[in-house]
Design a protein around this motif. Structure first.
Motif, PDB file in Angstrom:
ATOM      1  N   PHE A 107     -56.675  34.853  47.979  1.00 20.30           N
ATOM      2  CA  PHE A 107     -57.648  33.789  48.943  1.00 20.30           C
ATOM      3  C   PHE A 107     -56.854  32.121  49.573  1.00 20.30           C
ATOM      4  CE2 PHE A 107     -61.067  36.366  47.801  1.00 20.30           C
ATOM      5  CZ  PHE A 107     -61.633  36.324  48.604  1.00 20.30           C
ATOM      6  N   VAL A 151     -58.982  34.757  42.787  1.00 22.59           N
ATOM      7  CA  VAL A 151     -59.268  34.595  43.373  1.00 22.59           C
ATOM      8  C   VAL A 151     -58.623  33.537  44.238  1.00 22.59           C
ATOM      9  CG1 VAL A 151     -60.917  32.710  44.615  1.00 22.59           C
ATOM     10  CG2 VAL A 151     -61.507  34.792  43.412  1.00 22.59           C
ATOM     11  N   PHE A 193     -58.178  40.436  38.680  1.00 21.89           N
ATOM     12  CA  PHE A 193     -59.723  40.694  39.720  1.00 21.89           C
ATOM     13  C   PHE A 193     -60.476  42.082  38.354  1.00 21.89           C
ATOM     14  CE2 PHE A 193     -59.072  38.942  43.865  1.00 21.89           C
ATOM     15  CZ  PHE A 193     -60.302  38.004  43.397  1.00 21.89           C
TER      16      PHE A 193
END
Length: 440
Positions: free
Chosen positions: A149, A145, A267
């Motif tokens: 992001f 993440v 991920f």
């Protein structure tokens, strides 16, 4: 007694997710930090490895503390301390001081073993693989993440990212202390507390199977955190022209592209970890023991076989990563990272589906040793990757000269039909301390 096991699993998972996000936020912004302070590829390798410096000893201490003082207090202290240092690093202008502060923020990585101990105190043997997989897998996704992001949210402004990450960590610490409960029953809590003495620690550290599991975790999670720290810089430098050809320009553009590609492995290593724990449970229920040499009659033997399969797949995928890099084929490299991330999850999930069963009265100590010493791989691997004349070849060197011997030792340590944890250094002096269930 506060809470229910699902609530405790949720609390531990949220705490670990945020710790993981803080832990590898430095790697996420490594291109920006490198541009600000004019760092070389060697400097990037050092910066990548520094995220792991505090983890080996820190996890050992954190595992012991979680047994002695309870997971909620230990986890809250880690979140609050790392959050405060992260806030301080947002206002630092000296690279030397920033480097030191980010090393301290990386202490967040020790939280893993605290959560393992916490979850183990609330779930039973038949569901431990899935529960630990859900905890660790959802928590580990914090690295992915962050890589995906954070650059999109903050651009090259890593200072603001460090500030917000630290402030939110303080809020989570307060919630953990408020709602967390250390064990399902007082009896379980007291049994773990009694097992957390020096003699019990020496017993765990000297078992061959504990050493083998530590090496297995070095092959899986040690590799995972090494790749989290290394891959953004690796893609930015190793596939620079290929990234430019895709239309990404400037430091910010290359950082976004490199972070996106790097997030693939993280991920998958995170998202498939619950599945890995489930597969360990499934192997156990079905009694599958397909490999030669490894014990087949132990009550938990199928879990040993599942982990061995995972280790073999990890080594083969690392060799494939070298081949993809040498040919300069970016899509192939990403595809290999996809499967490598999945196989890494098999290794991490398989390891900690075993640890609470092998050492039920010392889960924190065992998790601290296995989950702590193994993270040295996160220090060593990036340095090996960066030291090679060709960065792509480093994956092959690690596979042949480290992973192959690790697998051989695991096969040797797991060969006993009697409980493997009875065998180790100082065996006679520590006889009678084994607390694992006997074979049925």
């Amino acid at each position: 007694m506060r809470g229910h096991k699902v609530e405790q699993l949720g609390i531990a998972t949220v705490g670990f997710f945020w710790c993981f996000l803080m832990w590898f936020s430095t790697a996420t912004f490594s291109p920006s930090i490198a541009a600000t302070y004019h760092l070389t590829i060697k400097d990037l390798g050092l910066l990548a490895s520094s995220a792991i410096w505090m983890t080996p000893a820190g996890r050992i201490f954190a595992g012991w503390a979680s047994d002695r003082f309870g997971a909620p207090r230990t986890f809250a202290a880690i979140l609050a301390g790392c959050g405060l240092v992260s806030i301080a690093s947002a206002f630092t202008t000296s690279y030397e001081l920033l480097f030191a502060e980010r090393v301290l923020v990386a202490i967040a990585g020790v939280s893993f073993v605290v959560g393992v101990q916490h979850v183990a105190q609330w779930f039973d043997a038949h569901e431990i693989g899935t529960a630990e997989g859900l905890y660790a897998g959802t928590g580990n996704v914090g690295a992915g993440v962050g890589a995906l992001f954070l650059p999109r949210m903050f651009g090259t402004d890593y200072r603001s990212a460090f500030l917000w990450l630290g402030m939110i960590a303080l809020v989570i610490a307060a919630c953990y202390l408020w709602r967390g409960s250390s064990a399902k029953t007082m009896e379980r809590r007291d049994a773990v507390r009694r097992g957390g003495d020096l003699r019990g620690m020496v017993f765990v550290w000297t078992r061959y199977i504990a050493i083998a599991l530590m090496l297995a975790y070095a092959m899986s999670f040690g590799l995972e955190i090494a790749l989290n720290a290394w891959l953004p810089g690796y893609f930015a430098r190793g596939f620079h022209n290929e990234i430019l050809a895709l239309g990404f320009n400037g430091v910010a553009g290359i950082q976004i592209a490199a972070g996106t590609f790097a997030a693939v492995a993280s991920f998958n290593a995170s998202l498939f970890r619950p599945f890995a724990g489930f597969m360990s449970d499934l192997f156990q229920r079905r009694g599958w023991t397909p490999l030669p040499f490894i014990a087949k009659e132990l009550s938990y033997a199928p879990r040993l076989h599942w982990l061995a399969i995972a280790l073999i797949l990890i080594m083969l995928s690392m060799i494939g990563l070298t081949v993809a890099g040498l040919y300069g084929f970016l899509p192939w490299s990403i595809a290999v990272l996809v499967v490598l991330g999945i196989f890494v999850s098999f290794g991490t999930g398989g390891t900690f589906a075993l640890v609470p069963l092998l050492f039920p009265d010392r889960p924190g100590i065992a998790a601290g040793f296995i989950g702590g010493i193994s993270t040295v791989g996160g220090i060593a691997y990036p340095l090996i990757f960066a030291s090679s004349a060709n960065a792509h070849v480093g994956y092959l060197y690690v596979s042949l000269y480290m992973f192959a011997p690790f697998i051989m030792f695991y096969f040797w340590a797991a060969r006993y039909e009697r409980n493997p944890q009875e065998h180790g250094l100082l065996g006679r002096a520590l006889a009678g301390l084994s607390s694992a269930p006997k074979p049925s």
